[in-house]
Write an enzyme that holds these catalytic residues in place. Structure first.
Site, PDB file in Angstrom:
ATOM      1  CG  LEU A  54      -1.944  -1.086   1.398  1.00 21.66           C
ATOM      2  CD1 LEU A  54      -2.634  -0.966   2.758  1.00 21.66           C
ATOM      3  CD2 LEU A  54      -2.960  -1.043   0.274  1.00 21.66           C
ATOM      4  CG  ASP A  55       0.487   4.256  -2.916  1.00 28.84           C
ATOM      5  OD1 ASP A  55       1.256   3.377  -3.338  1.00 28.84           O
ATOM      6  OD2 ASP A  55      -0.337   4.858  -3.630  1.00 28.84           O
ATOM      7  CE  LYS A  56       5.331   9.066   4.679  1.00 29.07           C
ATOM      8  NZ  LYS A  56       6.175  10.266   4.493  1.00 29.07           N
ATOM      9  CB  THR A  84      -2.938   3.940   0.791  1.00 27.85           C
ATOM     10  OG1 THR A  84      -2.878   4.819  -0.336  1.00 27.85           O
ATOM     11  CG2 THR A  84      -4.180   3.067   0.680  1.00 27.85           C
ATOM     12  NE  ARG A  86      -1.814   8.538  -4.674  1.00 34.50           N
ATOM     13  CZ  ARG A  86      -0.572   8.766  -4.259  1.00 34.50           C
ATOM     14  NH1 ARG A  86       0.195   7.769  -3.847  1.00 34.50           N
ATOM     15  NH2 ARG A  86      -0.105  10.002  -4.260  1.00 34.50           N
TER      16      ARG A  86
END
Length: 324
Positions: free
Chosen positions: A138-140, A142, A237
């Site tokens: 997961l993105d930082k 998110t 995104r």
């Protein structure tokens, strides 16, 4: 000591005419192209049971690809006492609810302080598993659910399930703008042509499919639920930005503040101060890699998104005539 790993998959009919290295890159996208090349040159790749070392041979579709690879130990990464929100664990897997501001894997600019460093501290034996058992990221900023494997066999099976789209991931998000209906985005994603830290819809990129549905309408925003078929970097995104409905707070992909006409000072300030992409991995469903039991997990929506959703909801009600 290097870790042994076995990967197996079948070339798809849609890959007819691809070079072997291209086909392998699509089938085993969890590993880098340099890793694939290394395995090919070392004679670790078999096509229908025969060792192949030439990347340029063409595939026809239907071939069984088997890789008997090796991965270096992850000892260069430091174990760090970072709290983890454990949703579930057993001898084979861990499911965590990742908070914001936490990177999953060490990389350029983030050598430590990650989920991986935390896993090495809480589960020292996981150092024997490639990437400390991490299956997907997961993105930082998110938040939400991730599954991690405690053993090499569990990781291999989960990665294979992910590649075959047998792991269901559902996300909650707040998008900017008025979305009228749900749909599907089927657009390839690759590295941005000028901003190298970002991704973009790119005809030369990897296939990416995102399904979305409208959950709630607000005056200038929409609450949505999304499901991924693929798992490209920044996929949701990028796809939402492509639709011209970037996520609230996602400045990198065009999510600049949009203030509803006549909004209260409080709501205006809340929207301007929302400082991360409004994206949360809310549901995760997969077959247990050992028991084969179907498992489903849910993570509550984080407080910042709950508060923002309620504020947008109240604003919509207070301006009902204009909204209708």
């Amino acid at each position: 000591m290097a870790q042994q790993i076995e990967l197996t998959d079948t070339v798809k009919e849609s890959q007819l005419g691809q070079r072997l290295d291209q086909a392998i890159a699509e089938l085993f996208s969890d590993f880098s192209r340099s890793r694939h090349k290394e395995w090919l040159l070392a004679g670790k790749v078999q096509v229908n049971g025969e060792v192949v070392t030439k990347a340029r041979i063409k595939v026809m579709g239907g071939e069984l690809i088997t890789i008997q690879g090796e991965l270096e130990d992850e000892e260069r990464w430091e174990a760090q006492d970072i709290p983890l929100d454990i949703v579930y664990e057993d001898d084979d897997i861990i499911v965590i609810n990742k908070p914001r501001d936490l990177v999953v894997h060490p990389g350029a600019g983030t050598p430590d302080g990650t989920v991986l460093n935390a896993l090495l501290f809480h589960y020292p034996e996981i150092a024997e598993v490639p990437r400390a058992g991490i299956v997907h990221r997961l993105d930082k900023d998110t938040t939400g659910l991730m599954v991690v494997a405690k053993t090499v066999p569990a990781q291999t099976r989960l990665v294979r399930a992910l590649q075959k789209r047998k792991i269901t991931r559902e996300y909650e998000a707040i998008a900017i703008g008025k979305m009228t209906a749900g749909g599907m985005i089927d657009q390839p994603i690759g590295r941005h042509s000028t901003k190298r830290t970002l991704m973009a819809v790119n005809i030369t990129g990897k296939p990416a499919v995102t399904h979305y549905r409208v959950a709630e309408h607000f005056r200038e925003h929409t609450r949505i639920r999304l499901r991924l078929e693929s798992g490209r970097t920044h996929q949701i995104r990028v796809h939402m930005s492509y639709l011209q409905h970037p996520l609230l707070g996602d400045i990198a992909y065009g999510g600049r503040a949009r203030i509803p006409k006549g909004a209260s000072e409080e709501l205006t300030e809340m929207i301007r101060r929302f400082d991360r992409q409004a994206l949360h991995a809310a549901m995760l469903r997969f077959e247990h890699p050992t028991t084969k039991e179907e498992m489903e997990f849910h993570a509550p929506i984080p407080n910042d998104m709950v508060v923002m959703t309620q504020a947008l909801r109240d604003d919509t009600k207070q301006n009902k005539e204009e909204y209708n």
